[in-house]
Motif scaffolding. Structure first.
Motif, PDB file in Angstrom:
ATOM      1  N   ALA A  98      13.151  76.430  -6.573  1.00 31.57           N
ATOM      2  CA  ALA A  98      14.464  76.087  -7.125  1.00 31.57           C
ATOM      3  C   ALA A  98      14.333  74.796  -7.912  1.00 31.57           C
ATOM      4  N   VAL A  99      14.675  74.848  -9.204  1.00 30.98           N
ATOM      5  CA  VAL A  99      14.747  73.655 -10.042  1.00 30.98           C
ATOM      6  C   VAL A  99      16.205  73.235 -10.047  1.00 30.98           C
ATOM      7  N   MET A 100      16.457  72.007  -9.595  1.00 33.97           N
ATOM      8  CA  MET A 100      17.825  71.567  -9.334  1.00 33.97           C
ATOM      9  C   MET A 100      18.168  70.355 -10.199  1.00 33.97           C
ATOM     10  N   ALA A 101      19.297  70.413 -10.899  1.00 32.23           N
ATOM     11  CA  ALA A 101      19.726  69.318 -11.763  1.00 32.23           C
ATOM     12  C   ALA A 101      21.001  68.693 -11.209  1.00 32.23           C
ATOM     13  N   ALA A 102      20.891  67.413 -10.879  1.00 30.73           N
ATOM     14  CA  ALA A 102      22.041  66.629 -10.424  1.00 30.73           C
ATOM     15  C   ALA A 102      22.563  65.831 -11.611  1.00 30.73           C
ATOM     16  N   ASN A 103      23.863  65.803 -11.785  1.00 25.37           N
ATOM     17  CA  ASN A 103      24.431  65.167 -12.969  1.00 25.37           C
ATOM     18  C   ASN A 103      25.100  63.816 -12.729  1.00 25.37           C
ATOM     19  N   CYS A 104      25.246  63.372 -11.486  1.00 30.59           N
ATOM     20  CA  CYS A 104      25.835  62.060 -11.200  1.00 30.59           C
ATOM     21  C   CYS A 104      25.445  61.656  -9.781  1.00 30.59           C
ATOM     22  N   PRO A 105      25.785  60.432  -9.343  1.00 31.41           N
ATOM     23  CA  PRO A 105      25.402  60.003  -7.988  1.00 31.41           C
ATOM     24  C   PRO A 105      25.915  60.918  -6.873  1.00 31.41           C
ATOM     25  N   ILE A 106      27.123  61.400  -6.972  1.00 31.41           N
ATOM     26  CA  ILE A 106      27.636  62.323  -5.956  1.00 31.41           C
ATOM     27  C   ILE A 106      26.857  63.628  -6.031  1.00 31.41           C
ATOM     28  N   CYS A 107      26.540  64.056  -7.254  1.00 35.71           N
ATOM     29  CA  CYS A 107      25.746  65.275  -7.431  1.00 35.71           C
ATOM     30  C   CYS A 107      24.375  65.120  -6.780  1.00 35.71           C
ATOM     31  N   HIS A 108      23.771  63.944  -6.891  1.00 37.06           N
ATOM     32  CA  HIS A 108      22.462  63.714  -6.272  1.00 37.06           C
ATOM     33  C   HIS A 108      22.542  63.901  -4.767  1.00 37.06           C
ATOM     34  N   PRO A 114      24.234  69.918 -24.082  1.00 37.35           N
ATOM     35  CA  PRO A 114      24.034  70.452 -22.731  1.00 37.35           C
ATOM     36  C   PRO A 114      22.568  70.630 -22.355  1.00 37.35           C
ATOM     37  N   ARG A 115      21.675  70.690 -23.354  1.00 31.86           N
ATOM     38  CA  ARG A 115      20.254  70.836 -23.012  1.00 31.86           C
ATOM     39  C   ARG A 115      19.732  69.628 -22.246  1.00 31.86           C
ATOM     40  N   SER A 116      20.445  68.497 -22.313  1.00 34.05           N
ATOM     41  CA  SER A 116      20.007  67.308 -21.579  1.00 34.05           C
ATOM     42  C   SER A 116      20.317  67.408 -20.087  1.00 34.05           C
ATOM     43  N   TRP A 117      21.194  68.322 -19.692  1.00 33.86           N
ATOM     44  CA  TRP A 117      21.529  68.483 -18.280  1.00 33.86           C
ATOM     45  C   TRP A 117      21.554  69.943 -17.835  1.00 33.86           C
ATOM     46  N   ALA A 140      26.849  71.357 -12.728  1.00 29.52           N
ATOM     47  CA  ALA A 140      27.792  71.538 -13.846  1.00 29.52           C
ATOM     48  C   ALA A 140      28.784  72.649 -13.501  1.00 29.52           C
ATOM     49  N   ALA A 141      29.971  72.534 -14.053  1.00 29.92           N
ATOM     50  CA  ALA A 141      31.059  73.472 -13.747  1.00 29.92           C
ATOM     51  C   ALA A 141      31.289  74.454 -14.891  1.00 29.92           C
ATOM     52  N   PRO A 142      31.589  75.705 -14.569  1.00 27.56           N
ATOM     53  CA  PRO A 142      31.959  76.654 -15.619  1.00 27.56           C
ATOM     54  C   PRO A 142      33.213  76.166 -16.354  1.00 27.56           C
ATOM     55  N   PHE A 143      33.188  76.272 -17.667  1.00 30.51           N
ATOM     56  CA  PHE A 143      34.334  75.853 -18.464  1.00 30.51           C
ATOM     57  C   PHE A 143      35.538  76.730 -18.160  1.00 30.51           C
ATOM     58  N   ASP A 190      13.602  73.402   4.119  1.00 32.81           N
ATOM     59  CA  ASP A 190      13.532  73.706   5.549  1.00 32.81           C
ATOM     60  C   ASP A 190      13.470  75.215   5.799  1.00 32.81           C
ATOM     61  N   HIS A 191      13.926  75.993   4.812  1.00 37.08           N
ATOM     62  CA  HIS A 191      13.930  77.453   4.935  1.00 37.08           C
ATOM     63  C   HIS A 191      12.897  78.120   4.027  1.00 37.08           C
ATOM     64  N   GLY A 192      11.896  77.361   3.593  1.00 36.43           N
ATOM     65  CA  GLY A 192      10.738  77.942   2.910  1.00 36.43           C
ATOM     66  C   GLY A 192      10.802  78.089   1.400  1.00 36.43           C
ATOM     67  N   ILE A 193      11.790  77.470   0.737  1.00 31.03           N
ATOM     68  CA  ILE A 193      11.869  77.528  -0.716  1.00 31.03           C
ATOM     69  C   ILE A 193      11.541  76.142  -1.274  1.00 31.03           C
ATOM     70  N   ALA A 194      10.499  76.072  -2.099  1.00 27.68           N
ATOM     71  CA  ALA A 194      10.100  74.814  -2.711  1.00 27.68           C
ATOM     72  C   ALA A 194      11.164  74.382  -3.726  1.00 27.68           C
ATOM     73  N   THR A 195      11.338  73.066  -3.888  1.00 27.21           N
ATOM     74  CA  THR A 195      12.345  72.555  -4.799  1.00 27.21           C
ATOM     75  C   THR A 195      11.777  71.468  -5.698  1.00 27.21           C
ATOM     76  N   VAL A 196      12.400  71.327  -6.867  1.00 24.57           N
ATOM     77  CA  VAL A 196      12.168  70.228  -7.789  1.00 24.57           C
ATOM     78  C   VAL A 196      13.556  69.700  -8.143  1.00 24.57           C
ATOM     79  N   VAL A 197      13.777  68.398  -7.940  1.00 26.26           N
ATOM     80  CA  VAL A 197      15.078  67.807  -8.246  1.00 26.26           C
ATOM     81  C   VAL A 197      14.951  66.970  -9.501  1.00 26.26           C
ATOM     82  N   MET A 198      15.789  67.276 -10.496  1.00 24.13           N
ATOM     83  CA  MET A 198      15.840  66.526 -11.746  1.00 24.13           C
ATOM     84  C   MET A 198      17.124  65.693 -11.746  1.00 24.13           C
ATOM     85  N   GLY A 199      17.004  64.479 -12.256  1.00 22.86           N
ATOM     86  CA  GLY A 199      18.193  63.642 -12.325  1.00 22.86           C
ATOM     87  C   GLY A 199      18.293  62.935 -13.647  1.00 22.86           C
TER      88      GLY A 199
END
Length: 162
Positions: free
Chosen positions: A131-141, A74-77, A21-24, A153-162
């Motif tokens: 890192a909890v990561m939220a992608a908002n569209c196909p390009i974002c994914h 915005p709570r949905s993304w 998401a982008a800053p307004f 690859d650098h030792g930080i676990a991730t969770v990707v939400m879409g």
């Protein structure tokens, strides 16, 4: 594909939220809940913002289904409130005071050579475990997946939400 298991329980881990998401910015045209696609609102460098108060972020610059959904809640993304709740419940150790924005440059090269190292440095400086990561569209994914691979690859676990 790299995979980083948690080094300690999630209830003791420091968690960062990453979004596309982008800053307004009112100078960049309509970014409201029912706005059309607005490429002017895109951002091209990793950013950091405080999670309190919840920042005014928008998704008018991404390719979502504008016929069947809106950007009203915005709570949905933007999972900051949910992450705060998980912290209060003791499910996560600590939500980082900063959240981060991952650009969707549509450039594999720019993402891997510029944005991923920048994001990694910021997360390492804040001693992030997950890192909890939220992608908002196909390009974002695509962009978020490249970041997740790099962080893992650098030792930080991730969770990707879409």
């Amino acid at each position: 594909v790299p995979f980083t298991p948690l080094r300690k329980p999630l209830s003791e881990s420091r968690v960062a939220f990453i979004t596309t998401a982008a800053p307004f910015d009112p100078e960049k045209g309509d970014q409201g809940p029912w706005s059309a696609y607005n490429s002017a609102a895109k951002f091209y460098r990793v950013y950091a913002l405080q999670v309190e108060p919840v920042p005014d972020l928008r998704i008018s610059h991404v390719g979502i289904d504008r016929l069947h959904t809106s950007q009203e809640d915005p709570r949905s993304w933007l999972a900051i409130a949910q992450l705060h709740r998980l912290q209060r419940e003791g499910r996560i150790g600590e939500l980082n005071a900063q959240m981060f924005g991952a650009p969707t440059n549509r450039s594999h090269k720019a993402t891997v050579e510029q944005d991923c190292p920048d994001m990694l440095a910021r997360l390492q400086a804040d001693k992030i475990d997950v890192a909890v990561m939220a992608a908002n569209c196909p390009i974002c994914h695509q962009s978020i997946s490249l970041h997740a691979r790099y962080l893992e690859d650098h030792g930080i676990a991730t969770v990707v939400m879409g």
